[in-house]
Write an enzyme that holds these catalytic residues in place. Structure first.
Site, short mmCIF file in Angstrom:
data_model
loop_
_atom_site.label_atom_id
_atom_site.label_comp_id
_atom_site.label_asym_id
_atom_site.label_seq_id
_atom_site.Cartn_x
_atom_site.Cartn_y
_atom_site.Cartn_z
N SER A 91 -4.29 42.01 44.31
CA SER A 91 -5.59 42.23 45.29
C SER A 91 -6.91 42.30 44.32
O SER A 91 -8.06 42.45 44.72
CB SER A 91 -5.56 43.16 46.18
OG SER A 91 -5.50 44.45 45.31
N THR A 193 -8.93 47.02 46.97
CA THR A 193 -9.88 46.66 45.67
C THR A 193 -9.99 47.90 45.03
O THR A 193 -9.62 48.88 45.47
CB THR A 193 -11.34 46.96 46.66
OG1 THR A 193 -11.36 45.54 47.55
CG2 THR A 193 -12.61 46.82 45.65
N THR A 211 -12.50 43.01 43.33
CA THR A 211 -11.50 42.60 44.10
C THR A 211 -11.26 41.00 44.14
O THR A 211 -12.31 40.59 43.75
CB THR A 211 -12.01 43.06 45.65
OG1 THR A 211 -10.98 42.77 46.40
CG2 THR A 211 -13.08 42.30 46.10
N ARG A 221 -15.71 32.86 51.61
CA ARG A 221 -15.90 34.15 52.50
C ARG A 221 -16.04 35.33 51.08
O ARG A 221 -15.63 35.48 50.15
CB ARG A 221 -14.61 34.71 53.13
CG ARG A 221 -14.96 36.18 53.79
CD ARG A 221 -14.02 36.94 52.83
NE ARG A 221 -14.04 38.32 53.56
CZ ARG A 221 -13.70 39.47 53.13
NH1 ARG A 221 -13.40 39.59 51.81
NH2 ARG A 221 -13.66 40.66 53.74
N VAL A 222 -17.24 36.14 51.55
CA VAL A 222 -17.56 37.10 50.36
C VAL A 222 -17.62 38.57 51.16
O VAL A 222 -17.93 38.53 52.54
CB VAL A 222 -18.81 37.26 49.69
CG1 VAL A 222 -19.24 38.19 48.96
CG2 VAL A 222 -18.77 35.73 48.84
N GLY A 223 -16.90 39.66 50.74
CA GLY A 223 -16.65 40.81 51.34
C GLY A 223 -17.57 41.84 51.11
O GLY A 223 -18.84 41.38 50.44
N ASP A 224 -17.55 43.15 51.08
CA ASP A 224 -18.31 44.37 50.56
C ASP A 224 -18.39 44.39 49.34
O ASP A 224 -19.44 44.91 48.75
CB ASP A 224 -18.10 45.39 51.47
CG ASP A 224 -16.73 45.75 51.09
OD1 ASP A 224 -15.75 44.95 51.05
OD2 ASP A 224 -16.45 47.14 50.72
N THR A 244 -13.13 50.65 50.26
CA THR A 244 -12.08 49.71 50.38
C THR A 244 -11.92 49.28 51.93
O THR A 244 -12.16 50.45 52.62
CB THR A 244 -11.06 50.08 49.54
OG1 THR A 244 -10.00 49.00 49.45
CG2 THR A 244 -10.35 51.48 49.97
N GLY A 245 -11.39 48.30 51.99
CA GLY A 245 -11.08 48.10 53.39
C GLY A 245 -11.65 46.80 53.85
O GLY A 245 -12.43 46.09 53.15
N GLY A 247 -14.14 44.23 54.58
CA GLY A 247 -15.60 44.14 54.22
C GLY A 247 -16.43 43.89 55.26
O GLY A 247 -17.67 44.36 55.01
N1 ASP Z 1 -13.33 45.29 50.52
C1 ASP Z 1 -12.71 44.04 50.01
C2 ASP Z 1 -12.89 42.88 51.02
O1 ASP Z 1 -13.12 43.09 52.12
C3 ASP Z 1 -11.02 44.12 50.25
C4 ASP Z 1 -10.57 45.28 50.46
O2 ASP Z 1 -11.00 46.41 49.90
O3 ASP Z 1 -9.40 45.48 50.96
O4 ASP Z 1 -13.28 41.97 50.32
#
Ligand code: ASP
Length: 340
Positions: A91, A193, A211, A221-224, A244-245, A247
């Site tokens: 990940s 992450t 991450t 796609r870009v997350g948080d 984490t989680g 985004g």
């Molecule tokens: N936060 C990250 C994202 O959404 C991935 C994760 O932490 O699970 O890209």
């Protein structure tokens, strides 16, 4: 992971004004018998906290950097480079699961005690995006570089382009392709992450986050995680937080910045993390993301109090501090079980 009792005694300890400090390699459940160390560090610092169990190995490296006189920025960078470079971690970085088209695309950011920060998003072919993020912080007038621009910048700084899709990740991607079902199920296998926060022995805060993002995401796609204020935020007057989680949910609520802001207004790290998780939950009741929504935060304040908290069960984080507990994994309290 080494489980031996071990004390670090290096020349750097003199530099730091320490007589003895605990090694991050200690485990809480090891046989005792070693005398309580004498330390000139006050309180609970230094403190290193990172998300998930790969945080244990990352903490060890970060701690060693701190103990040999490195800065907090050196330490967070070196720490999160551990899972970035480990092909078994699916990940983060090298070996990360790809997007739906088979591309490993990476996001990372880093922030220092002065609120200077650097980030890269949607970068491909570079094993250590956190180090590119640091270069953005140090060598550019910007905060974030993205995509090809981030890659070109990395190459200009001497980073080497590599294939980051390992045979294992390629195999998983091909298996996913058979159904190509866009089902961004979040669990510790495919969606996490590493975020690391440090409160150093001077009481200054540092943070990093890196991450490969959500597995099988849309290309681009870009997350948080690379977004200062969403995946990571700190204010050296107050505290630091990281996420984490999912985004998308964390961005919608400016997650990490909100945790820090709540600490500014007097919440403990746990209360602040919980309040933001509650807010995320409330905003997603009835939302299509709710079925698979997971989000977790870690936070530390200037007093050295720390916490983690998640929406769903299963989130843990690694903590290393200057106590005899050593480097350990702690289960975060959570709001609800996965079945709810
Ligand atoms: N936060 C990250 C994202 O959404 C991935 C994760 O932490 O699970 O890209």
């Amino acid at each position: 992971m080494s489980h031996r009792r071990d004390f670090i005694k290096t020349a750097a300890l003199g530099t730091l004004g320490l007589s003895t400090v605990y090694s991050c390699k200690q485990a809480a459940n090891e046989p005792s018998g070693t005398p309580v160390p004498v330390s000139s560090l006050t309180g609970k610092v230094p403190l290193v906290i990172s998300t998930w169990n790969f945080g244990l190995a990352a903490n060890e490296v970060a701690w060693e950097v701190l103990m040999s006189g490195g800065s907090g920025l050196d330490a967070v960078e070196a720490g999160v480079r551990v899972p970035e470079g480990d092909p078994k971690e699916r990940s983060v970085g090298y070996g990360g699961l790809p997007d739906r088209e088979g591309n490993v695309t990476l996001d990372a950011c880093i922030m220092d005690k002065n609120s200077d920060c650097g980030a890269v998003s949607f970068i491909q072919g570079i094993k250590h995006p956190i180090s590119v993020a640091r270069k953005v912080l140090e060598d550019t007038p910007h905060v974030m570089l993205s995509g090809k621009g981030a890659l070109d910048f990395a190459l200009s700084k001497g980073f080497v382009k590599e294939n980051l899709l390992t045979p294992e990740s390629e195999k998983d991607w091909k298996a996913w392709l058979e159904k190509s079902k866009y089902n961004p199920v979040i669990n510790i296998e495919n969606h996490d992450t590493i975020s690391m926060l440090i409160l150093d022995s001077s009481g200054d805060l540092w943070g990093a986050c890196t991450t490969s993002g959500m597995a099988w995401k849309m290309h681009g796609r870009v997350g948080d995680s690379p977004i200062i204020g969403a995946g990571l935020f700190l204010d050296n007057e107050v505290g630091a937080a990281a996420a984490t989680g999912l985004g998308e949910a964390i961005i919608r609520t400016a997650g990490a910045a909100m945790v820090v802001e709540l600490m500014r207004h007097g919440r403990s790290p746990l209360e602040a993390c919980k309040e933001v998780v509650d807010r995320i939950h409330k905003k997603h009741v009835g939302h299509p993301d709710m079925e698979y929504l997971q989000t977790g935060f870690i936070a530390v304040n200037k007093q050295g109090d720390y916490a983690g908290y998640s929406l769903r069960s299963g989130f843990n984080y690694a903590v290393c501090d200057n106590t005899e507990k050593g480097n350990r994994l702690e289960d975060a309290p959570f709001k609800m079980a996965w079945s709810s």
